[in-house]
Design a protein around this motif. Structure first.
Motif, PDB file in Angstrom:
ATOM      1  N   UNK C 107     -22.678 -23.012  19.224  1.00  0.00           N
ATOM      2  CA  UNK C 107     -21.773 -24.160  19.086  1.00  0.00           C
ATOM      3  C   UNK C 107     -20.397 -23.629  18.747  1.00  0.00           C
ATOM      4  N   UNK C 108     -19.358 -24.348  19.135  1.00  0.00           N
ATOM      5  CA  UNK C 108     -18.002 -23.893  18.819  1.00  0.00           C
ATOM      6  C   UNK C 108     -17.705 -24.101  17.338  1.00  0.00           C
ATOM      7  N   UNK C 109     -18.343 -25.121  16.772  1.00  0.00           N
ATOM      8  CA  UNK C 109     -17.904 -25.505  15.431  1.00  0.00           C
ATOM      9  C   UNK C 109     -19.069 -26.017  14.597  1.00  0.00           C
ATOM     10  N   UNK C 110     -19.096 -25.671  13.316  1.00  0.00           N
ATOM     11  CA  UNK C 110     -20.015 -26.313  12.384  1.00  0.00           C
ATOM     12  C   UNK C 110     -19.246 -26.523  11.087  1.00  0.00           C
ATOM     13  N   UNK C 111     -19.735 -27.440  10.245  1.00  0.00           N
ATOM     14  CA  UNK C 111     -19.020 -27.702   8.998  1.00  0.00           C
ATOM     15  C   UNK C 111     -19.546 -26.821   7.882  1.00  0.00           C
ATOM     16  N   UNK C 112     -19.465 -25.551   8.141  1.00  0.00           N
ATOM     17  CA  UNK C 112     -19.866 -24.550   7.162  1.00  0.00           C
ATOM     18  C   UNK C 112     -18.755 -24.391   6.116  1.00  0.00           C
ATOM     19  N   UNK C 113     -19.089 -23.993   4.872  1.00  0.00           N
ATOM     20  CA  UNK C 113     -18.060 -23.929   3.820  1.00  0.00           C
ATOM     21  C   UNK C 113     -16.830 -23.128   4.199  1.00  0.00           C
ATOM     22  N   UNK C 114     -17.046 -21.941   4.792  1.00  0.00           N
ATOM     23  CA  UNK C 114     -15.877 -21.113   5.112  1.00  0.00           C
ATOM     24  C   UNK C 114     -15.015 -21.749   6.174  1.00  0.00           C
ATOM     25  N   UNK C 115     -15.678 -22.304   7.203  1.00  0.00           N
ATOM     26  CA  UNK C 115     -14.914 -22.946   8.280  1.00  0.00           C
ATOM     27  C   UNK C 115     -14.144 -24.133   7.718  1.00  0.00           C
ATOM     28  N   UNK C 116     -14.855 -24.922   6.908  1.00  0.00           N
ATOM     29  CA  UNK C 116     -14.215 -26.101   6.330  1.00  0.00           C
ATOM     30  C   UNK C 116     -13.025 -25.692   5.469  1.00  0.00           C
ATOM     31  N   UNK C 117     -13.246 -24.713   4.607  1.00  0.00           N
ATOM     32  CA  UNK C 117     -12.182 -24.300   3.693  1.00  0.00           C
ATOM     33  C   UNK C 117     -10.988 -23.748   4.456  1.00  0.00           C
ATOM     34  N   UNK C 118     -11.258 -22.927   5.476  1.00  0.00           N
ATOM     35  CA  UNK C 118     -10.155 -22.354   6.248  1.00  0.00           C
ATOM     36  C   UNK C 118      -9.352 -23.469   6.911  1.00  0.00           C
ATOM     37  N   UNK C 119     -10.063 -24.454   7.457  1.00  0.00           N
ATOM     38  CA  UNK C 119      -9.373 -25.554   8.129  1.00  0.00           C
ATOM     39  C   UNK C 119      -8.511 -26.337   7.152  1.00  0.00           C
ATOM     40  N   UNK C 120      -9.074 -26.599   5.969  1.00  0.00           N
ATOM     41  CA  UNK C 120      -8.312 -27.375   4.988  1.00  0.00           C
ATOM     42  C   UNK C 120      -7.119 -26.570   4.488  1.00  0.00           C
ATOM     43  N   UNK C 121      -7.295 -25.258   4.351  1.00  0.00           N
ATOM     44  CA  UNK C 121      -6.160 -24.412   3.976  1.00  0.00           C
ATOM     45  C   UNK C 121      -5.039 -24.541   4.999  1.00  0.00           C
ATOM     46  N   UNK C 122      -5.422 -24.526   6.271  1.00  0.00           N
ATOM     47  CA  UNK C 122      -4.425 -24.651   7.337  1.00  0.00           C
ATOM     48  C   UNK C 122      -3.692 -25.988   7.211  1.00  0.00           C
ATOM     49  N   UNK C 123      -4.459 -27.040   6.888  1.00  0.00           N
ATOM     50  CA  UNK C 123      -3.836 -28.361   6.741  1.00  0.00           C
ATOM     51  C   UNK C 123      -2.892 -28.394   5.538  1.00  0.00           C
ATOM     52  N   UNK C 124      -3.282 -27.718   4.449  1.00  0.00           N
ATOM     53  CA  UNK C 124      -2.411 -27.685   3.273  1.00  0.00           C
ATOM     54  C   UNK C 124      -1.104 -26.966   3.611  1.00  0.00           C
ATOM     55  N   UNK C 125      -1.228 -25.844   4.340  1.00  0.00           N
ATOM     56  CA  UNK C 125      -0.022 -25.125   4.771  1.00  0.00           C
ATOM     57  C   UNK C 125       0.876 -26.022   5.602  1.00  0.00           C
ATOM     58  N   UNK C 126       0.246 -26.761   6.539  1.00  0.00           N
ATOM     59  CA  UNK C 126       1.029 -27.642   7.411  1.00  0.00           C
ATOM     60  C   UNK C 126       1.723 -28.709   6.574  1.00  0.00           C
ATOM     61  N   UNK C 127       1.001 -29.280   5.617  1.00  0.00           N
ATOM     62  CA  UNK C 127       1.588 -30.303   4.751  1.00  0.00           C
ATOM     63  C   UNK C 127       2.759 -29.718   3.965  1.00  0.00           C
ATOM     64  N   UNK C 128       2.607 -28.470   3.534  1.00  0.00           N
ATOM     65  CA  UNK C 128       3.677 -27.784   2.803  1.00  0.00           C
ATOM     66  C   UNK C 128       4.955 -27.753   3.638  1.00  0.00           C
ATOM     67  N   UNK C 129       4.813 -27.379   4.911  1.00  0.00           N
ATOM     68  CA  UNK C 129       6.003 -27.311   5.765  1.00  0.00           C
ATOM     69  C   UNK C 129       6.596 -28.697   5.986  1.00  0.00           C
ATOM     70  N   UNK C 130       5.728 -29.714   6.150  1.00  0.00           N
ATOM     71  CA  UNK C 130       6.239 -31.076   6.365  1.00  0.00           C
ATOM     72  C   UNK C 130       6.966 -31.578   5.128  1.00  0.00           C
ATOM     73  N   UNK C 131       6.422 -31.247   3.966  1.00  0.00           N
ATOM     74  CA  UNK C 131       7.091 -31.631   2.712  1.00  0.00           C
ATOM     75  C   UNK C 131       8.490 -31.050   2.669  1.00  0.00           C
ATOM     76  N   UNK C 132       8.597 -29.760   2.995  1.00  0.00           N
ATOM     77  CA  UNK C 132       9.906 -29.114   2.930  1.00  0.00           C
ATOM     78  C   UNK C 132      10.880 -29.709   3.940  1.00  0.00           C
ATOM     79  N   UNK C 133      10.336 -30.060   5.125  1.00  0.00           N
ATOM     80  CA  UNK C 133      11.212 -30.611   6.156  1.00  0.00           C
ATOM     81  C   UNK C 133      11.865 -31.914   5.718  1.00  0.00           C
ATOM     82  N   UNK C 134      11.195 -32.652   4.851  1.00  0.00           N
ATOM     83  CA  UNK C 134      11.712 -33.958   4.467  1.00  0.00           C
ATOM     84  C   UNK C 134      12.731 -33.919   3.339  1.00  0.00           C
ATOM     85  N   UNK C 135      13.089 -32.729   2.872  1.00  0.00           N
ATOM     86  CA  UNK C 135      13.997 -32.638   1.730  1.00  0.00           C
ATOM     87  C   UNK C 135      15.242 -31.843   2.118  1.00  0.00           C
TER      88      UNK C 135
END
Lengths: 56, 242, 232
Positions: C107-135
């Motif tokens: 399978x391409x994807x499963x909701x395994x802890x590492x996969x989940x955590x890595x994905x959420x980390x990526x989202x946090x990074x993205x949110x960080x950049x969006x936060x900065x863009x708005x200021x």
């Protein structure tokens, strides 16, 4: 899969994997170079402008 | 709304006196939010209607028949609470910002973390009020008894963690250009552990699992609450600095 | 702009050499894994990229703390630089993991802890950049960025724990053998050497990239200030 003799034929996936690794790293490096270039151009223009009209 | 917290005799207070002053300003802040809400009722009513709409949508999206209900109820509830909570967090902080209250509060001779605790407690009260109204409605609609001690404890702990981070992040979000869309984007990825733990332990209580299976999730909730309240307490100063 | 430091030139050369050697090791030195075949070679750089992602998240949080303490612009620039590198490498980590998982886990994807955590980390990074863009105000942008980098970093282990309480099928190659994890393999000495060398190489890559990105950030800062000065 665990009981077969020869290793599974997964070469295509390896190539895809390393294509992504090298590809993303190359893109990032190129983006660094491009950004630096454009900033240096900006800097040159700005410095010329500064020379032309010195602050009052 | 009307005026900064009432801090009258702020000479050079001793430790006990300082503590009392600190608690008094938190109480004043909470009271200010509640009194304003009592008058306008715009925040609570919006959160409440929104929450009920989310449940309505879930009803049709998931076909909440008797079999699926047992397993998805906790998920539906927490998604509802999270969405309604975001709405409330954003609005309550935006109101401070728009009416210039934040600037007024900053001038008050009190530690800034008091502002954080005041806002957080206010937000927590609003969220719990919404939950207190949603739970019986959900119970009646879907014929599930949601009033169990364990579940209520989970809801309290989960809301606490959610609000602890949410208050900090909403204080940042309202000071940006994209403030209306930014809060969920900032909050959800950070709040995922508290939501997962809350959903899991709620499901555990609803399905009558043994305590041994639920307690790891409860511990996680507790750890999350403690850690993020402490962090927010330490960094809140930098979020409201002018 | 200050000229390129000598040490950075040396670091560039060393990093490039290490990288070439690491690629050589991966393709020609490490043996082909007996069960999974060629695709197992993805593992070396897959883990190394994840390692760089973690390093940059740590660096961003650290820079955030120092920035809040000192208020020096330098540390804000370091923070953004680290986040940007982290996004690139966590992306590599997630995509290569997915490519590996397709033949091995089917399978391409499963909701395994590492996969989940890595994905959420990526989202946090993205949110960080969006936060900065708005200021717009650079001082506030730095403060908010620092706060979010710290909050995000602290949430990551909690996310991992919460995802871990679910059943996992991700192999733990280092440390305890976990029965039931699919795609598990024992590393031969050559594999271990290649793996360790990849980690070392990517640490160098991280430091080198970070340095370059910080210099770029300072140049951008300089240009920005010059623009403001001329506009005034």
């Amino acid at each position: 899969m665990f009981f077969q003799q020869a290793p599974a034929d997964t070469g295509a996936y390896m190539i895809a994997g390393y294509a992504v690794i090298f590809g993303v790293m190359a893109i990032y490096l190129i983006s660094l170079v491009i950004r630096r270039r454009s900033l240096q151009q900006d800097l040159q223009v700005l410095e010329e402008m500064e020379k032309k009209e010195p602050p009052q | 709304m009307d005026g900064a917290p009432v801090v009258s005799h702020a000479k050079t207070p001793g430790l006990l006196e300082g503590m009392r002053l600190y608690l008094r300003s938190i109480a004043a802040l909470v009271w200010k939010d509640l009194a304003a809400e009592l008058r306008s009722r715009e925040l609570l009513s919006a959160m409440l209607v929104f929450a009920l709409l989310v449940i309505l949508i879930f009803n049709f999206a998931l076909e909440l028949d008797t079999r699926t209900r047992a397993t998805v109820t906790a998920g539906v509830l927490w998604v509802t609470f999270a969405f309604a909570g975001t709405l409330g967090l954003n609005r309550s902080m935006a109101m401070e910002k728009d009416r210039g209250c934040l600037d007024g509060l900053l001038l008050a001779p009190v530690d800034r973390s008091a502002i954080y605790f005041g806002k957080a407690i206010g937000n927590l009260i609003f969220m719990i009020l919404v939950e207190v109204i949603v739970l019986p409605i959900y119970s009646v609609l879907y014929n599930i008894n949601l009033f169990q001690g364990g579940l209520l404890l989970v809801i309290l702990l989960g809301s606490l963690g959610y609000v602890a981070v949410g208050t900090l992040l909403s204080a940042m979000a309202v000071q940006t250009r994209t403030r209306d869309i930014l809060l969920p984007i900032l909050l959800f990825p950070v709040a995922i552990p508290v939501l997962i733990a809350a959903v899991k332990s709620s499901t555990g209580f609803l399905q009558g699992l043994e305590m041994a299976e639920i307690s790891p999730w409860l511990n996680l909730l507790l750890v999350y609450d403690v850690v993020f309240i402490a962090v927010a307490f330490m960094v809140f100063d930098y979020v409201v600095e002018e | 702009m200050e000229p390129k430091p000598r040490l950075l030139t040396i670091l560039d050369a060393v990093t490039a050499a290490l990288f070439a050697i690491a690629v050589g090791l991966v393709f020609f030195y490490a043996p082909t894994e007996a069960v999974m075949g060629q695709v197992q070679r993805v593992f070396y750089f897959h883990v190394a990229a994840g390692w760089v992602g973690m390093l940059s998240f740590l660096a961003a949080a650290f820079a955030g703390i120092v920035y809040l303490r000192t208020g020096r612009r330098h540390w804000d620039i370091v923070g953004v630089a680290a986040v940007e590198i982290g996004i690139a490498f966590i992306f590599i980590n997630i995509v290569t993991g997915s490519i590996w998982a397709r033949p091995i886990w089917n399978t391409w994807w499963t909701w395994d802890p590492r996969l989940t955590t890595a994905t959420i980390m990526e989202l946090i990074y993205a949110a960080y950049l969006m936060l900065r863009q708005g200021i717009e105000d650079p001082d506030r942008r730095g403060r908010f960025g620092a706060v979010y980098a710290i909050v995000g970093f602290i949430s990551v282990p909690l996310t991992f724990m919460s995802a871990r309480l679910f059943r996992t099928i991700h192999p733990i190659v280092i440390g305890s053998n976990q029965p039931g994890a699919e795609g598990q393999f024992d590393m031969t000495p050559r594999m271990l050497q290649t793996f360790m060398f990849s980690l070392l190489t990517f640490t160098f890559v991280f430091v080198d990239l970070l340095w370059h990105r910080v210099r770029l950030g300072k140049l951008a800062d300089h240009v920005e200030q010059l623009k403001l000065k001329l506009a005034a």
